[in-house]
Design a protein around this motif. Sequence first.
Motif, short mmCIF file in Angstrom:
data_model
loop_
_atom_site.label_atom_id
_atom_site.label_comp_id
_atom_site.label_asym_id
_atom_site.label_seq_id
_atom_site.Cartn_x
_atom_site.Cartn_y
_atom_site.Cartn_z
N LEU A 1 -4.09 1.99 -13.70
CA LEU A 1 -3.18 1.71 -12.58
C LEU A 1 -2.81 2.94 -11.78
CD1 LEU A 1 -0.77 -0.95 -14.11
CD2 LEU A 1 -2.64 -1.29 -12.52
N VAL B 1 -6.75 3.46 -7.28
CA VAL B 1 -7.26 2.21 -6.75
C VAL B 1 -8.66 1.96 -7.29
CG1 VAL B 1 -7.86 0.95 -4.65
CG2 VAL B 1 -5.90 2.51 -4.64
N SER C 1 -7.59 -3.97 -8.05
CA SER C 1 -6.26 -3.40 -7.82
C SER C 1 -5.59 -4.14 -6.67
CB SER C 1 -6.36 -1.92 -7.44
OG SER C 1 -6.82 -1.15 -8.50
N THR D 1 -5.82 -7.13 -2.25
CA THR D 1 -6.45 -7.08 -3.56
C THR D 1 -7.90 -6.74 -3.32
OG1 THR D 1 -4.97 -8.81 -4.37
CG2 THR D 1 -6.95 -8.36 -5.67
N ILE E 1 0.31 0.60 -6.38
CA ILE E 1 -0.91 0.05 -6.99
C ILE E 1 -0.48 -0.78 -8.19
CG2 ILE E 1 -3.10 0.59 -8.15
CD1 ILE E 1 -2.99 3.36 -6.77
N ARG F 1 -1.75 -4.58 -10.68
CA ARG F 1 -2.85 -5.47 -11.06
C ARG F 1 -2.42 -6.89 -10.76
NH1 ARG F 1 -3.80 -3.33 -16.22
NH2 ARG F 1 -2.56 -4.96 -17.14
#
Length: 158
Positions: free
Chosen positions: A83, A86, A90, A106, A155, A157
């Motif tokens: 994380l 990028v 991500s 995304t 950034i 997930r």
Amino acid sequence: MSNVSYYTAEGLKKLRDELRQLKDIERPKASNAIAEARDKGDLSENAEYDAAKEAQGMLEMKIAKLEEALAGARLIDESQLDLSKVLALSVVKIKNQANGMEMTYTLVADGEADLASGKISINSPIGKGLLGKSVGDVAAIQVPNGIINFEILEISRS
């Protein structure tokens, strides 16, 4: 040799489902259309037969392309993503330094890209420009209108 592409579980399932649909449903339909057109007589002057054969050729080409994509498809283990920078999958919040506009994208494989839902390809100019950047970095990205500077704000997930 096939190109390796990375997919989410959802994207890979979608690809497999599309291939199954083409093979199990569309292919038999194309064969039936050719058989029906063949039964209508002289093939040398049968435009319906020619159209059905051409449609079958296009279908087979699409099936071959999907099979090639699946052969090179790799599932991304989201739990292993770093994380701090990028990467594919991500979720990146960026700020256009020229106008202050913030947006969230995304980064996904080509086959999963959908700008309307905020998913951009890692192979797009913006996607390529963001790859490897960290929070606080500024990415100077060449787009058709010139160079745009985007600051990486966040950034995460998906």
